[in-house]
Write a protein that holds these residues in place. Structure first.
Motif, PDB file in Angstrom:
ATOM      1  N   MET A   1      -3.078  -3.395  -3.909  1.00 14.47           N
ATOM      2  CA  MET A   1      -2.340  -3.184  -2.674  1.00 14.47           C
ATOM      3  C   MET A   1      -1.756  -1.772  -2.651  1.00 14.47           C
ATOM      4  SD  MET A   1       0.649  -5.554  -1.146  1.00 14.47           S
ATOM      5  CE  MET A   1       1.942  -4.786  -0.228  1.00 14.47           C
ATOM      6  N   THR A   2      -1.842  -1.134  -1.503  1.00 16.12           N
ATOM      7  CA  THR A   2      -1.327   0.224  -1.409  1.00 16.12           C
ATOM      8  C   THR A   2       0.136   0.221  -0.986  1.00 16.12           C
ATOM      9  OG1 THR A   2      -2.052   0.485   0.875  1.00 16.12           O
ATOM     10  CG2 THR A   2      -3.610   1.155  -0.849  1.00 16.12           C
ATOM     11  N   GLU A   3       0.767   1.344  -1.209  1.00 15.63           N
ATOM     12  CA  GLU A   3       2.186   1.527  -0.914  1.00 15.63           C
ATOM     13  C   GLU A   3       2.355   2.436   0.304  1.00 15.63           C
ATOM     14  OE1 GLU A   3       4.930   0.341  -2.657  1.00 15.63           O
ATOM     15  OE2 GLU A   3       3.599  -0.854  -3.902  1.00 15.63           O
ATOM     16  N   THR A   4       3.463   2.235   1.008  1.00 14.59           N
ATOM     17  CA  THR A   4       3.799   3.060   2.168  1.00 14.59           C
ATOM     18  C   THR A   4       5.231   3.551   2.013  1.00 14.59           C
ATOM     19  OG1 THR A   4       2.323   1.796   3.607  1.00 14.59           O
ATOM     20  CG2 THR A   4       4.050   3.067   4.682  1.00 14.59           C
ATOM     21  N   LEU A   5       5.445   4.813   2.336  1.00 15.13           N
ATOM     22  CA  LEU A   5       6.818   5.327   2.336  1.00 15.13           C
ATOM     23  C   LEU A   5       7.200   5.717   3.747  1.00 15.13           C
ATOM     24  CD1 LEU A   5       7.434   8.676   2.489  1.00 15.13           C
ATOM     25  CD2 LEU A   5       6.154   8.609   0.387  1.00 15.13           C
ATOM     26  N   HIS A   6       8.485   5.570   4.020  1.00 14.72           N
ATOM     27  CA  HIS A   6       9.060   5.914   5.324  1.00 14.72           C
ATOM     28  C   HIS A   6      10.217   6.872   5.078  1.00 14.72           C
ATOM     29  CE1 HIS A   6       6.865   2.633   7.269  1.00 14.72           C
ATOM     30  NE2 HIS A   6       7.171   1.910   6.213  1.00 14.72           N
ATOM     31  N   SER A   7      10.319   7.892   5.928  1.00 13.89           N
ATOM     32  CA  SER A   7      11.421   8.836   5.809  1.00 13.89           C
ATOM     33  C   SER A   7      11.801   9.313   7.197  1.00 13.89           C
ATOM     34  CB  SER A   7      10.988  10.021   4.931  1.00 13.89           C
ATOM     35  OG  SER A   7      12.075  10.867   4.687  1.00 13.89           O
ATOM     36  N   GLU A   8      13.086   9.580   7.385  1.00 11.53           N
ATOM     37  CA  GLU A   8      13.576  10.116   8.658  1.00 11.53           C
ATOM     38  C   GLU A   8      14.555  11.236   8.378  1.00 11.53           C
ATOM     39  OE1 GLU A   8      15.441   7.211  11.137  1.00 11.53           O
ATOM     40  OE2 GLU A   8      13.555   6.197  11.598  1.00 11.53           O
ATOM     41  N   ILE A   9      14.554  12.229   9.269  1.00 13.91           N
ATOM     42  CA  ILE A   9      15.552  13.298   9.196  1.00 13.91           C
ATOM     43  C   ILE A   9      15.823  13.777  10.611  1.00 13.91           C
ATOM     44  CG2 ILE A   9      13.880  15.169   8.850  1.00 13.91           C
ATOM     45  CD1 ILE A   9      15.978  16.366   6.845  1.00 13.91           C
ATOM     46  N   GLN A  10      17.067  14.069  10.896  1.00  9.67           N
ATOM     47  CA  GLN A  10      17.473  14.626  12.184  1.00  9.67           C
ATOM     48  C   GLN A  10      17.492  16.148  12.045  1.00  9.67           C
ATOM     49  OE1 GLN A  10      18.125  13.038  15.091  1.00  9.67           O
ATOM     50  NE2 GLN A  10      18.895  14.801  16.224  1.00  9.67           N
ATOM     51  N   ILE A  11      16.850  16.838  12.999  1.00  9.54           N
ATOM     52  CA  ILE A  11      16.780  18.298  12.959  1.00  9.54           C
ATOM     53  C   ILE A  11      17.417  18.865  14.218  1.00  9.54           C
ATOM     54  CG2 ILE A  11      15.227  20.295  12.887  1.00  9.54           C
ATOM     55  CD1 ILE A  11      13.301  18.640  11.240  1.00  9.54           C
ATOM     56  N   ALA A  12      18.261  19.852  14.040  1.00  9.29           N
ATOM     57  CA  ALA A  12      18.974  20.487  15.157  1.00  9.29           C
ATOM     58  C   ALA A  12      18.077  21.521  15.826  1.00  9.29           C
ATOM     59  CB  ALA A  12      20.257  21.133  14.655  1.00  9.29           C
ATOM     60  N   ALA A  13      16.986  21.034  16.417  1.00  6.62           N
ATOM     61  CA  ALA A  13      16.033  21.889  17.121  1.00  6.62           C
ATOM     62  C   ALA A  13      15.249  21.002  18.088  1.00  6.62           C
ATOM     63  CB  ALA A  13      15.078  22.549  16.124  1.00  6.62           C
ATOM     64  N   ASP A  76      -6.747  17.708  -3.795  1.00  2.72           N
ATOM     65  CA  ASP A  76      -7.976  18.123  -4.473  1.00  2.72           C
ATOM     66  C   ASP A  76      -7.844  17.862  -5.973  1.00  2.72           C
ATOM     67  OD1 ASP A  76      -9.180  18.984  -2.150  1.00  2.72           O
ATOM     68  OD2 ASP A  76      -8.910  21.124  -2.552  1.00  2.72           O
ATOM     69  N   GLY A  77      -8.891  17.301  -6.575  1.00  2.00           N
ATOM     70  CA  GLY A  77      -8.919  17.099  -8.014  1.00  2.00           C
ATOM     71  C   GLY A  77      -7.997  16.005  -8.529  1.00  2.00           C
ATOM     72  N   HIS A  78      -7.468  15.179  -7.655  1.00  2.00           N
ATOM     73  CA  HIS A  78      -6.518  14.131  -8.047  1.00  2.00           C
ATOM     74  C   HIS A  78      -7.238  12.785  -7.976  1.00  2.00           C
ATOM     75  CE1 HIS A  78      -2.855  11.735  -8.147  1.00  2.00           C
ATOM     76  NE2 HIS A  78      -2.131  12.835  -8.306  1.00  2.00           N
ATOM     77  N   ASP A  79      -7.321  12.078  -9.100  1.00  2.00           N
ATOM     78  CA  ASP A  79      -8.072  10.824  -9.154  1.00  2.00           C
ATOM     79  C   ASP A  79      -7.400   9.687  -8.393  1.00  2.00           C
ATOM     80  OD1 ASP A  79     -10.027  12.011 -10.682  1.00  2.00           O
ATOM     81  OD2 ASP A  79      -9.162  11.363 -12.588  1.00  2.00           O
ATOM     82  N   THR A  80      -6.070   9.612  -8.430  1.00  2.00           N
ATOM     83  CA  THR A  80      -5.400   8.475  -7.805  1.00  2.00           C
ATOM     84  C   THR A  80      -5.027   8.711  -6.340  1.00  2.00           C
ATOM     85  OG1 THR A  80      -3.292   9.178  -8.734  1.00  2.00           O
ATOM     86  CG2 THR A  80      -4.511   7.514  -9.969  1.00  2.00           C
ATOM     87  N   VAL A  81      -4.883   9.981  -5.936  1.00  2.00           N
ATOM     88  CA  VAL A  81      -4.590  10.294  -4.535  1.00  2.00           C
ATOM     89  C   VAL A  81      -5.571  11.391  -4.086  1.00  2.00           C
ATOM     90  CG1 VAL A  81      -2.804  10.933  -2.852  1.00  2.00           C
ATOM     91  CG2 VAL A  81      -2.148   9.772  -4.959  1.00  2.00           C
ATOM     92  N   ASP A 110       0.032   3.270  -5.609  1.00  2.00           N
ATOM     93  CA  ASP A 110       0.949   2.456  -6.405  1.00  2.00           C
ATOM     94  C   ASP A 110       2.385   2.945  -6.233  1.00  2.00           C
ATOM     95  OD1 ASP A 110       1.209   4.767  -8.095  1.00  2.00           O
ATOM     96  OD2 ASP A 110      -0.484   4.083  -9.310  1.00  2.00           O
ATOM     97  N   GLU A 111       3.326   2.220  -6.818  1.00  2.00           N
ATOM     98  CA  GLU A 111       4.746   2.544  -6.689  1.00  2.00           C
ATOM     99  C   GLU A 111       5.064   3.909  -7.289  1.00  2.00           C
ATOM    100  OE1 GLU A 111       8.702   2.896  -6.088  1.00  2.00           O
ATOM    101  OE2 GLU A 111       7.303   1.584  -5.037  1.00  2.00           O
ATOM    102  N   LYS A 112       4.415   4.277  -8.386  1.00  2.00           N
ATOM    103  CA  LYS A 112       4.668   5.581  -9.013  1.00  2.00           C
ATOM    104  C   LYS A 112       4.335   6.723  -8.034  1.00  2.00           C
ATOM    105  CE  LYS A 112       3.317   8.538 -12.834  1.00  2.00           C
ATOM    106  NZ  LYS A 112       2.081   9.228 -13.109  1.00  2.00           N
ATOM    107  N   GLU A 113       3.182   6.651  -7.398  1.00  2.00           N
ATOM    108  CA  GLU A 113       2.804   7.701  -6.446  1.00  2.00           C
ATOM    109  C   GLU A 113       3.683   7.647  -5.196  1.00  2.00           C
ATOM    110  OE1 GLU A 113       1.128  10.322  -6.830  1.00  2.00           O
ATOM    111  OE2 GLU A 113       0.083   9.876  -8.686  1.00  2.00           O
TER     112      GLU A 113
END
Length: 144
Positions: A1-13, A76-81, A110-113
Motif C-alpha cells: 500500500m502506498t502512502e500519501t502526505l498532505h500539507s498546507e501553508i498560507q502565503i501572503a501573496a 532519477d536513480g532512486h529505486d523506491t521513488v 512506504d512510511e519512511k519515504e
C-alpha cells in the motif's frame, strides 16, 4: 500500500504570484533547486535538479492557471521513488487576502519515504512562502 502526505501553508501573496513561483523556472530557483526545466501544460516536463546528486523528474497532468497544478514525480536513480512514480497535486485557494496552498503527494512507497518527503515539503513550502511574499529565504540548508 502506498502512502500519501498532505500539507498546507498560507502565503501572503495573490494566487497568480504563488502560481508563478510554482511554474516559472527563475522563480522556482529562488526557493528550491539549482536548475529547472518546467513546461506547465499537460504532458509538459517537470525537471528540477536539487543539487549535483538529486534530480526530480515527472510530467504535468493538469494545469489550471492560478488554481491548480498536478504532475507526476520521482527521483532519477532512486529505486523506491523512481521518476513519475508519485503524483503531486497543488491547489491554490484565495483566503484571508492571500493564498492557501494545499499540497497532496501520493504514491509514496512506504512510511519512511512519506516522512522524508513531508520533511522536505515542509522546508520548501516555508521557503516558497517567504519568496512569494517578496522576501529572501536565504541559502538553502537542505541543499548542501
Amino acid at each position: 500500500m502506498t502512502e500519501t502526505l498532505h500539507s498546507e501553508i498560507q502565503i501572503a501573496a495573490p494566487q497568480a504570484t504563488v502560481f508563478a513561483f510554482l511554474t516559472d523556472p527563475d522563480k522556482i530557483l529562488r526557493w528550491m533547486g539549482t536548475s529547472a526545466t518546467i513546461e506547465p501544460h499537460p504532458g509538459g516536463i517537470y525537471l528540477l535538479s536539487m543539487n549535483d546528486r538529486q534530480t526530480a523528474r515527472g510530467q504535468f497532468t493538469e494545469v489550471i492557471p492560478v488554481h491548480r497544478l498536478a504532475y507526476s514525480f520521482g527521483w532519477d536513480g532512486h529505486d523506491t521513488v523512481p521518476p513519475e512514480s508519485g503524483l503531486i497535486e497543488i491547489d491554490l485557494i484565495e483566503k484571508d487576502g492571500g493564498t492557501l496552498v494545499r499540497l497532496t503527494h501520493s504514491g509514496l512507497p512506504d512510511e519512511k519515504e512519506r516522512a522524508n518527503h513531508a520533511k522536505g515539503w515542509a522546508h520548501y513550502l516555508r521557503r516558497m512562502s517567504i519568496a512569494a511574499a517578496g522576501g529572501d529565504p536565504g541559502p538553502d540548508s537542505m541543499n548542501g
